[in-house]
Design an enzyme around this catalytic site. Structure first.
Site, PDB file in Angstrom:
ATOM      1  N   GLN A 104    -114.050  73.573  44.203  1.00 55.49           N
ATOM      2  CA  GLN A 104    -112.880  74.404  43.854  1.00 55.49           C
ATOM      3  C   GLN A 104    -113.170  75.467  42.800  1.00 55.49           C
ATOM      4  OE1 GLN A 104    -109.167  73.123  41.885  1.00 55.49           O
ATOM      5  NE2 GLN A 104    -108.017  73.770  43.586  1.00 55.49           N
TER       6      GLN A 104
ATOM      7  N   TYR B 232    -102.306  78.999  37.760  1.00 48.44           N
ATOM      8  CA  TYR B 232    -103.641  79.663  36.877  1.00 48.44           C
ATOM      9  C   TYR B 232    -103.756  81.151  37.266  1.00 48.44           C
ATOM     10  CZ  TYR B 232    -104.138  74.780  35.866  1.00 48.44           C
ATOM     11  OH  TYR B 232    -104.148  73.573  35.126  1.00 48.44           O
TER      12      TYR B 232
ATOM     13  N   ARG C  30    -106.045  77.507  48.066  1.00 52.20           N
ATOM     14  CA  ARG C  30    -104.766  76.386  47.626  1.00 52.20           C
ATOM     15  C   ARG C  30    -103.606  77.299  47.045  1.00 52.20           C
ATOM     16  NH1 ARG C  30    -103.913  71.099  43.824  1.00 52.20           N
ATOM     17  NH2 ARG C  30    -103.533  69.791  45.504  1.00 52.20           N
TER      18      ARG C  30
ATOM     19  N   GLY D 248    -104.230  62.775  46.164  1.00 53.85           N
ATOM     20  CA  GLY D 248    -104.884  63.176  44.788  1.00 53.85           C
ATOM     21  C   GLY D 248    -104.716  61.905  44.163  1.00 53.85           C
ATOM     22  N   ARG D 249    -103.725  61.490  43.450  1.00 51.22           N
ATOM     23  CA  ARG D 249    -103.817  60.474  42.529  1.00 51.22           C
ATOM     24  C   ARG D 249    -104.178  58.964  43.268  1.00 51.22           C
ATOM     25  NH1 ARG D 249     -97.898  61.671  40.773  1.00 51.22           N
ATOM     26  NH2 ARG D 249     -97.998  62.833  42.652  1.00 51.22           N
TER      27      ARG D 249
HETATM   28  C1  8OZ Z   1    -104.215  68.451  35.526  1.00 59.47           C
HETATM   29  C2  8OZ Z   1    -104.795  68.524  34.120  1.00 59.47           C
HETATM   30  C3  8OZ Z   1    -105.403  69.870  34.217  1.00 59.47           C
HETATM   31  C4  8OZ Z   1    -105.690  70.677  35.025  1.00 59.47           C
HETATM   32  C5  8OZ Z   1    -104.223  71.714  38.409  1.00 59.47           C
HETATM   33  C6  8OZ Z   1    -106.468  72.085  37.503  1.00 59.47           C
HETATM   34  O1  8OZ Z   1    -103.122  71.075  38.274  1.00 59.47           O
HETATM   35  C7  8OZ Z   1    -105.362  71.346  37.441  1.00 59.47           C
HETATM   36  C8  8OZ Z   1    -105.230  70.392  36.336  1.00 59.47           C
HETATM   37  C9  8OZ Z   1    -104.350  69.135  36.376  1.00 59.47           C
HETATM   38  O2  8OZ Z   1    -104.451  72.411  39.276  1.00 59.47           O
END
Ligand code: 8OZ
Length: 364
Positions: free
Chosen positions: A98, A178, A225, A316-317
């Site tokens: 990723q 992001y 994503r 995920g988790r």
């Molecule tokens: C949790 C802590 C830090 C980064 C995301 C890359 O949520 C993360 C991330 C998740 O996509």
């Protein structure tokens, strides 16, 4: 009939089932961005997933937002990742990297005190982790128009490095508020140039980045994503028209012939909200394979694949404490609960010591 456990292909990648290990930040890299020395074991333990998507990985030094996250911009990082892909392939798995640029969700202590970069000068809320603990992301500076080509170049270089490291493909992280998502949302993008304003302009950078990365790997080894309705990360307000904006994003990505579109169907790290937002409309706009994610349990996942809602389901988790998640799903076996204290940071504990169902740590 296709089931959660059917083999198939996603783009050019053949998969042994429809279960995906979702990208999980575990914050165990060192400050040089080298993945944890346990990462090869960690990922190989989870290689029975049809596809592994790695933790978010910084495409450049500038892309870093958090301490202890890995990168793919130095030779040493490429060597370390190569060991990981080899272990996963030896265990029969498939793995894509990723590609991550955090944009404004970043702390200036990672940038010699200089501000992180973003579409516009708007500070994020919430938290990033620094070497001194949790901190609010720093006030960013707006990228100059003439800096944008170098961001695209950094993605291209990262994709080349990923190929050299033996990955089966890459996923462009355009979710969770992001950098690329900061361009998409009108809440974080106030630009007045070709990369801001209209939906066409706000979806331009994610589109150009994905196209450039697809030229490196071949489009059928590249996924994207998206997370249209999450405020995480950085307590980021949603776009004013998530349906229209992300539908257009999906449609543009659909012209590239990509491996897949991967959607966080709800609040990241929160509940599944696939019923309150029409994710199928994004899927139709995209037109290719679709990976669904967020709080799927066995029943929802089996049904989503059987009914054709999704081609694959990303967990995920659950993957933190269940390295053999596929086997447990198949056997309808109980799931182990992960220890939140070791989700982020640390070493082997809470990382490679969760046993498989038979009591044996996978691939020991
Ligand atoms: C949790 C802590 C830090 C980064 C995301 C890359 O949520 C993360 C991330 C998740 O996509």
């Amino acid at each position: 009939m296709t089931t959660l456990f059917s083999a198939g292909t996603i783009g050019a990648i053949s998969v042994s089932n429809r279960v995906v290990m979702a990208p999980l930040t575990r914050a165990r890299a060192d400050m040089e961005g080298l993945p944890s020395r346990y990462a090869a074991q960690y990922y190989a333990q989870r290689a029975s997933a049809g596809l592994i998507i790695t933790e978010a990985t910084n495409i450049s030094k500038q892309a870093r937002g958090y301490a202890y996250t890995p990168g793919i911009y130095t030779d040493a990082q490429i060597v370390a990742w190569r060991e990981i892909t080899e272990e996963v392939h030896r265990a029969g798995g498939k793995i894509v990297l990723q590609l991550w640029h955090t944009g404004r969700i970043a702390h200036s202590s990672l940038h010699d005190g200089k501000p992180p970069v973003a579409p516009s000068e708007i500070q994020a809320g919430d938290m990033v982790f620094t070497e001194d603990g949790a901190a609010r992301p720093s006030m960013p500076r707006a990228l100059e128009l003439d800096e944008i080509p170098s961001i695209i170049d950094d993605y291209v270089l990262a994709a080349r490095h990923a190929r050299a490291a033996g990955f089966d493909g890459v996923e462009v992280h355009a979710a969770n508020a992001y950098l690329l998502d900061q361009f998409i949302r009108d809440s974080t993008n106030r630009r007045t140039d070709a990369y801001g304003g209209s939906v066409e302009n706000r979806t331009r950078l994610p589109f150009e980045v994905t196209k450039a990365v697809a030229d490196v790997f071949g489009p059928d080894r590249v996924g994207v994503r998206l997370s249209p309705i999450t405020r995480a990360v950085g307590d980021t307000p949603l776009d004013s028209d998530p349906v229209g904006t992300y539908k257009r994003m999906a449609e543009r990505l659909g012209t590239l012939g990509l491996a897949y579109l991967h959607c966080v169907e709800g609040q990241t790290q929160g509940d599944n909200a696939a019923t309150s937002f029409d994710f199928q409309s994004l899927r139709r706009a995209f037109g290719g394979s679709y990976i669904a994610n967020n709080s799927y349990d066995r029943t929802l996942a089996v049904e989503a694949v059987a009914t054709g809602h999704a081609d694959m389901i990303a967990f995920g988790r659950p993957y933190i404490a269940n390295p053999d998640l596929v086997e447990r799903l198949r056997a309808q076996a109980p799931m182990a609960a992960g220890d939140e204290k070791t989700f982020y940071g640390g070493g082997a504990a809470g990382y490679v010591d969760y046993p498989a169902l038979d009591g044996v740590t996978a691939n020991d």
